[in-house]
Design a protein around this motif. Sequence first.
Motif, PDB file in Angstrom:
ATOM      1  N   PHE A 106       0.821  -1.214   0.000  1.00 37.79           N
ATOM      2  CA  PHE A 106       0.000   0.000   0.000  1.00 37.79           C
ATOM      3  C   PHE A 106       0.849   1.254   0.000  1.00 37.79           C
ATOM      4  N   GLN A 121       3.795   1.513  -1.279  1.00 42.19           N
ATOM      5  CA  GLN A 121       4.365   1.610  -2.616  1.00 42.19           C
ATOM      6  C   GLN A 121       3.331   2.159  -3.591  1.00 42.19           C
ATOM      7  N   MET A 122       2.072   1.793  -3.389  1.00 41.43           N
ATOM      8  CA  MET A 122       1.009   2.289  -4.240  1.00 41.43           C
ATOM      9  C   MET A 122       0.919   3.811  -4.137  1.00 41.43           C
ATOM     10  N   PHE A 136       3.710   5.434  -6.101  1.00 38.08           N
ATOM     11  CA  PHE A 136       3.441   5.536  -7.528  1.00 38.08           C
ATOM     12  C   PHE A 136       2.432   6.640  -7.827  1.00 38.08           C
ATOM     13  N   LEU A 137       1.461   6.781  -6.940  1.00 41.65           N
ATOM     14  CA  LEU A 137       0.456   7.822  -7.149  1.00 41.65           C
ATOM     15  C   LEU A 137       1.105   9.196  -7.203  1.00 41.65           C
ATOM     16  N   SER A 140       3.158  10.074 -10.155  1.00 43.61           N
ATOM     17  CA  SER A 140       2.392  10.369 -11.355  1.00 43.61           C
ATOM     18  C   SER A 140       1.702  11.723 -11.311  1.00 43.61           C
ATOM     19  N   LYS A 186       1.926  15.067 -11.717  1.00 43.19           N
ATOM     20  CA  LYS A 186       2.802  16.132 -12.214  1.00 43.19           C
ATOM     21  C   LYS A 186       2.455  17.469 -11.582  1.00 43.19           C
ATOM     22  N   TRP A 195       9.672   2.782  -0.147  1.00 47.28           N
ATOM     23  CA  TRP A 195       9.685   1.723   0.850  1.00 47.28           C
ATOM     24  C   TRP A 195      10.991   1.692   1.644  1.00 47.28           C
TER      25      TRP A 195
END
Lengths: 250, 340, 304
Positions: free
Chosen positions: B146, B148-149, B152-153, B156, B158, B265
């Motif tokens: 979670f 790590q999710m 990534f969010l 992304s 910008k 992480w």
Amino acid sequence: MTKPLLSVRGLRKRFGGLIATDNVDLDVVEGEIHALIGPNGAGKTTLLTQLFGELSHDEGEIRLEGEPIDALATPQRVQRGLARTFQINQLLPDFSMLDNVALAVQARQGHSFRFLGDARRDKSLRQRAREHLTAAGLAHRAEVKVADLSHGEQKQLEFAIALACEPRLLLLDEPMAGLGHAESEQMVAMLSGLKGRVTMLLVEHDMDAVFALADRISVLVYGRIIATGTAQEIRDNEDVRTAYLGDGDA
Amino acid sequence: MSEDAITHPGSPAPSTGRALMRLALALGLVALPFLVQALGQPALVPLATRVLIYAIAAASLNLALGFGGMVSFGHAAFFGIGGYVVGILYRTYVDDGLFLGLIPGTGQLLITLPAAILVGGLLALLIGALSLRTSGVQFIMITLAFAQMLFFLFVSLKAYGGDDGMTIRRRNELFGLNTRDDITFYFICLAVAALVFLALWRIVGSRFGMVLAGIRQNERRMAAIGIAPYRYKLAAFVISGMGTGLAGALMANYLRFVSPDMLHWTKSGELMIMVILGGVGTLLGPLFGAAALVILETVLTSLTEHWQLILGPILLLVVLFTQGGLNGLFNRLGLGRSER
Amino acid sequence: MTLVLEQLLNGLQFGVMLFLLAAGLTLIFGIMGVINLAHGSLYMVGAYAAAFAAAQTGSVFLAILAGLAAAAIVGMAMELFVLRRLYARDHLDQVLATFALILIFNQSVTLLFGRQPLFVSVPSVLNGSVQLLPGLTYPIYRLIIIAVGLLVALGLYLLINRTRIGMLVRAGATHREMVRALGVDIRLLYTAVFGLGALLAGLAGLMAGPILAVQVGMGEQILIMTFVVVVIGGVGSIRGAFFGALLVGLVDTVLRAFLPGLLRQVMTGSEADALGAGLASMGIYMLMAVVLLVRPKGLFPANV
């Protein structure tokens, strides 16, 4: 007859091909000590675990004081008045005897979302816990960490914690297991002293203790109750004799 | 009440020794900026500030991990989100806009810090509610996933810097104090740290703390006395997320920068290292652990770019061969009572 | 249409790679109860060893051998010197000790090979594409990977379900203490399981070389996805690892391929790309969250 405190009807449990509990009917009357005996592997502990809610039964009904408790998880069943001692002690090893019992007292007082106040200085908890320990004859060892206790003392603590839950029905899973002669006698005396005040379902192998304490006895063999009655009735029962002596232990 | 009251109850005396130690520590921390000025090493003040901020994060993690027994490998999520709360609020303030069309920006510490606490707590509620349905190895992996999710969010997004992160030109303000000044900011962090540690101390000794410690030791026993573990674990996890979020907000202020690195992480790993270096399940351990790791990293990075090759074996040896980390070490050296 | 099929095949190929890693990991979790973060390092070691051997000798065969051997040797060393001491320890210690191993491995590799990714080309004998359907050509190399993966899956299935050692593995995954109580030489079983896991990780790594970047940190990236696979599939279950891996591989690939395109319909190009990539990365974690809501123990748990 008055409504039984615990009423079990048609309880069934299987593990794959093994039938652990086979259509068990059982009543425990208020105030009695009801012993559950049977050869090894008969499924006594499994039955207790289902009654306590740690294992879900496949079929059947369990009622406490007339109300069904099948859908309740263990903590809720405890809040309704069940308590249990474990064959393999389930204690809090880093805590002292007093801490262990105090937690049971604390649980009895409601939810524990209290973030202020020092729990170890809370009189309402510590005093009550000491009372329970004193009643169990353990007060002199109150501050000792569980990891440092002897096996017998741990067993006694198990019992004290269960009593601190102020249960309506106490499930005892082999409370004498591993105890020496003197300690066993102590335990029998303690249970005897609670006769009539605390209702108990007692799983035991120690026959002397069973016959000394039990008002009624049920015999479990291969997951089935083959007989229920007074000590005398059970002693005279043919099927019971065969189960224990004839075919040997499971 | 003693620091390791949870694990070693009602123990006898040398509590005067301990109390003196702690007084010395408190005085030392207050006097630190002036001491290092006198020593001609003013750069140590920002270093000490970083230690304090990480100590807050590590101590919060310790509530869930050390006291609650929940091995969360995803606390970077809360650290990072705290930082982004500051960053986003600042950006919104500077652009004079409204975040999500509703929330005005701000550069006030008295708003951003509580906001970070709130958001950290909410995120922990979400992640915890799902993750605590599992335990053991699964729980570790899920918290990691979670976090790590979330990483990534933010990579992304910008609009908020993406991979490069956002600069925060000015630190948040507080009553007109000059938060840009190292020493002022140090004292702000010291005050927050003191409050956090005080709060944790009270929580750990409270009825809630007892239940938490009980759950850590034997969940089955807790259920057997009528306590449903899930809700208490979740509460501890949420409190832990709140504290870590607070630390993240302070860090964003300190760095005047926030980026997805705070969510990576490896950041979770760093926090866990601090907890174990300092001694799991003790109150002051996280402070020592944070100090140890920050100082170690600072010293090692100045020696070689391959400093992790030195940190790795050290960490390995600490894990394999010491019990109780630095806190345990201090105790064994007679500076306190012995640990569990 | 062919685009979709191509992406499905890509998803399948990614899925079998994940399976190779997940199978080993889930057995190690389930049977040995150890969480090993450095599993990804074995993948990296396999990739680097194979790449190095290929560059030095130009031989495909030697590259494969090098990759497998390196993973096996490093794996054995890992087990002998570190993991053995962790079996009895709690999860936090395991996490931190193996985290330390990652630091050591990553830095060692950086020392040996530098920070730049290594370029590995597809072996010439396996280069080129083949026409599967009218209009759909697909690289032979990727087909080989899929084939190898499925073969391994079959082999593992037979091993687990048809052999004695497989029986021990299944028993160990369901009830670790019981296996020990039955007097089985647990150390041998552990070593065998770990060795198998290391080999599979190395195999995945060496096959990955030509299509993914061989660089420090490659292990951790795929490791976290492998965790998701194990959680979705169920700890200790090879079947879970297989279906979980395929599911994750397909979902991830399809999202990455089509989500940015979909978003371009509603927002500007570069924003759509960034958001699309981000959301696609999040996809499998959302999937994991959904699975957890419905089945906390995973889809095919070893012990229900």
